[in-house]
Design a protein around this motif. Structure first.
Motif, short mmCIF file in Angstrom:
data_model
loop_
_atom_site.label_atom_id
_atom_site.label_comp_id
_atom_site.label_asym_id
_atom_site.label_seq_id
_atom_site.Cartn_x
_atom_site.Cartn_y
_atom_site.Cartn_z
N GLU A 1 1.88 -5.86 17.04
CA GLU A 1 3.15 -5.65 17.49
C GLU A 1 3.88 -4.64 16.99
O GLU A 1 3.35 -3.71 15.99
N SER A 2 4.89 -4.12 17.15
CA SER A 2 5.70 -2.96 16.91
C SER A 2 6.11 -3.11 15.27
O SER A 2 6.23 -4.17 14.87
N GLY A 3 5.99 -2.09 14.65
CA GLY A 3 6.19 -2.25 13.10
C GLY A 3 4.84 -2.79 12.28
O GLY A 3 5.10 -3.01 11.02
N SER A 4 3.79 -2.66 12.85
CA SER A 4 2.71 -3.42 12.14
C SER A 4 2.01 -2.27 11.20
O SER A 4 0.81 -2.21 10.79
N GLY A 5 2.34 -0.86 11.43
CA GLY A 5 1.63 0.35 10.68
C GLY A 5 0.81 1.12 11.46
O GLY A 5 0.06 1.83 11.05
N LYS A 6 0.78 0.99 13.11
CA LYS A 6 -0.15 1.74 13.74
C LYS A 6 0.10 3.32 13.60
O LYS A 6 -0.84 4.16 13.45
N SER A 7 1.41 3.51 13.78
CA SER A 7 1.48 4.92 14.10
C SER A 7 1.55 5.70 12.54
O SER A 7 1.11 6.78 12.42
N VAL A 8 1.88 4.91 11.42
CA VAL A 8 1.90 5.60 10.14
C VAL A 8 0.19 5.74 9.81
O VAL A 8 -0.15 6.73 9.30
N LEU B 1 8.00 -5.16 5.91
CA LEU B 1 6.99 -4.73 5.18
C LEU B 1 7.53 -4.25 3.59
O LEU B 1 6.74 -3.84 2.98
N THR C 1 11.51 3.29 -0.80
CA THR C 1 13.02 3.49 -0.38
C THR C 1 14.10 2.71 -1.28
O THR C 1 13.48 2.02 -2.13
N VAL D 1 8.13 0.10 1.19
CA VAL D 1 7.75 -0.21 2.48
C VAL D 1 6.34 0.05 2.33
O VAL D 1 5.62 0.91 2.46
N ALA E 1 3.52 0.09 4.62
CA ALA E 1 3.32 0.37 6.02
C ALA E 1 1.99 0.20 6.29
O ALA E 1 1.36 -0.44 7.39
N PHE F 1 5.92 3.42 1.39
CA PHE F 1 7.19 4.48 1.25
C PHE F 1 8.07 3.93 0.13
O PHE F 1 8.56 2.79 0.75
N1 LIG Z 1 8.98 7.64 6.45
C1 LIG Z 1 9.20 6.31 6.38
N2 LIG Z 1 9.88 5.65 5.50
C2 LIG Z 1 9.99 4.62 5.35
N3 LIG Z 1 9.25 3.31 6.13
C3 LIG Z 1 8.81 4.07 7.14
C4 LIG Z 1 8.52 5.47 7.49
N4 LIG Z 1 7.61 5.56 8.65
C5 LIG Z 1 7.52 4.42 8.96
N5 LIG Z 1 7.93 3.23 8.12
C6 LIG Z 1 7.95 1.84 8.21
O1 LIG Z 1 6.44 1.63 8.37
C7 LIG Z 1 6.46 0.44 8.75
C8 LIG Z 1 5.09 0.73 10.30
O2 LIG Z 1 5.80 1.73 11.01
P1 LIG Z 1 5.02 2.08 12.30
O3 LIG Z 1 3.57 2.54 11.82
O4 LIG Z 1 5.76 3.31 12.93
O5 LIG Z 1 4.89 0.98 13.23
P2 LIG Z 1 4.08 0.82 14.54
O6 LIG Z 1 3.65 2.03 15.14
O7 LIG Z 1 2.93 -0.20 14.40
O8 LIG Z 1 5.03 0.20 15.62
C9 LIG Z 1 7.89 0.04 9.78
O9 LIG Z 1 8.26 -0.84 8.99
C10 LIG Z 1 8.57 1.38 9.53
O10 LIG Z 1 9.89 1.14 9.31
#
Ligand SMILES: Nc1ncnc2c1ncn2[C@@H]1O[C@H](COP(=O)(O)OP(=O)(O)O)[C@@H](O)[C@H]1O
Ligand SMILES: [Mg+2]
Length: 341
Positions: A44-51, A280, A18, A23, A25, A16
């Motif tokens: 851990e939180s912020g490791s890119g799982k949801s993305v 990230l 910014t 970032v 991700a 991403f």
């Molecule tokens: N739309 C976006 N724009 C910029 N950064 C993003 C966006 N979506 C997620 N991120 C960043 O991507 C990284 C991974 O996020 P995420 O996948 O949600 O982590 P997790 O699910 O492992 O906690 C984080 O640093 C988050 O801030």
């Protein structure tokens, strides 16, 4: 794993741009998920799982993200499909369960009607058959008195029941693969266990694949057959559950294992991993874990270790030799068991 290959993610990057920088991700992630298995993604939180999960579902805004790699779902690259084609796949062959069912269920509509709506998104059916199907699904996910519960509003359901209703909704079209992102994080511990049990049961009953995303290694220990440990948008270790838990190869996995309470070992000391996950935007050069790693040595701050089988029986991304990995893990294990004794 012997089941049909459902999902193959190949060298996925999701960056991403910014104002503060790019970032990263997800940064070069590859894994496979088969029918009949629960594939746990832990980090851990912020490791890119949801993305990772949102990209696979086509829910990342491609205007805002730079995406490369392949996401092959039953042979088709989801990254190449149009929005319309993706909608046909999503909710049907590929469906999802999110962390917060309250956010996904509309408060003003009856639970049953919302599930009926999900059915009608992809199928034409007369009213009576739709209602029968909803009741069948509510029953399948363990909601008692499904005929009368059909008419309830979301606030009349407990947290666990709302999550069950979401699971029912994810199953209405007999999907091949269900992605569950932190499905139990918002629930209390006893309800958590029931929902995990349910996910395990539907995986077997419906013979589907499940991706279970969680920050909690204890959750995957119970229900996953394969585990990928993620760190800073990359895979740190990937293997069968028993292998990753019994012979973990990556110092980050050791840290995660030592920071979860073990039910059978009451006196175990919990050791948190020192430091925090990196930004990230400024991912450390070489191995992203090296600044926190107590075993780092000469190449770790320069060379990025790929996630490959280095002789340990399953892939890991750590420069240590296999002999050192086995010795260091055994030492940590014996130190831990001394604390218990
Ligand atoms: N739309 C976006 N724009 C910029 N950064 C993003 C966006 N979506 C997620 N991120 C960043 O991507 C990284 C991974 O996020 P995420 O996948 O949600 O982590 P997790 O699910 O492992 O906690 C984080 O640093 C988050 O801030
Ligand atoms: Mg997340």
């Amino acid at each position: 794993m012997t089941g049909e290959l459902l999902l193959e993610v190949k060298d996925l990057h999701v960056h991403f741009p910014t104002p503060d920088g790019v970032v990263k991700a997800v940064d070069g992630l590859s894994f496979k998920v088969h029918r009949g298995e629960t594939f746990g993604i832990v980090g851990e939180s912020g490791s890119g799982k949801s993305v990772t999960n949102l990209t696979a579902l086509g829910l990342i805004d491609r205007e805002k993200a730079r995406v490369s790699g392949e996401v092959l779902f039953m042979g088709r690259d989801l990254l190449k499909l149009s929005a319309g084609e993706l909608r046909k796949v999503r909710g049907k062959d590929l469906s999802m369960i999110f962390q917060d069912p309250f956010a996904c269920l509309h408060p003003f509509y009856r639970v049953g009607d919302q599930i009926a709506e999900a059915i009608l998104c992809h199928a034409e059916m007369d009213k009576r058959r739709v209602k029968a199907r909803v009741i069948e699904m509510l029953d399948a996910v363990g909601i008692p008195n499904p005929e009368s519960r059909y008419r309830d509003y979301p606030h009349q359901y407990s947290g666990g029941m709302r999550q069950r209703a979401m699971i029912a909704m994810a199953l209405v079209h007999n999907p091949a693969l269900v992605i569950a992102d932190e499905p139990t994080t918002a629930l209390d511990v006893t309800v958590q266990a029931q929902i995990l049990e349910l996910i395990d049961r539907i995986k077997k009953d419906f013979n589907i694949g499940v991706i279970l995303i969680t920050h909690d290694l204890g959750v995957v220990a119970d229900v996953a057959q394969s585990v990928m440990v993620m760190y800073a948008g990359r895979g740190a270790e990937l293997g069968a559950r028993d292998r990753v838990f019994n012979q973990p190869l990556h110092p980050y996995s050791w840290g995660l294992l030592e920071s979860i309470p073990q039910i059978d070992q009451k006196g175990t000391r919990l050791v948190p991993i020192e430091g925090a996950p990196p930004s990230l935007i400024h991912v450390p050069k070489g191995c992203p874990f090296h600044p926190r790693c107590p075993h780092r040595f000469e190449p770790c701050d320069k060379e990025r270790p790929d996630l490959v089988d280095r002789g340990g029986g399953h892939p890991d991304a750590c420069h240590l030799s296999i002999e050192d990995k086995k010795r260091l893990w055994d030492e940590r294990e014996s130190r831990r068991s001394k604390v218990i004794a």
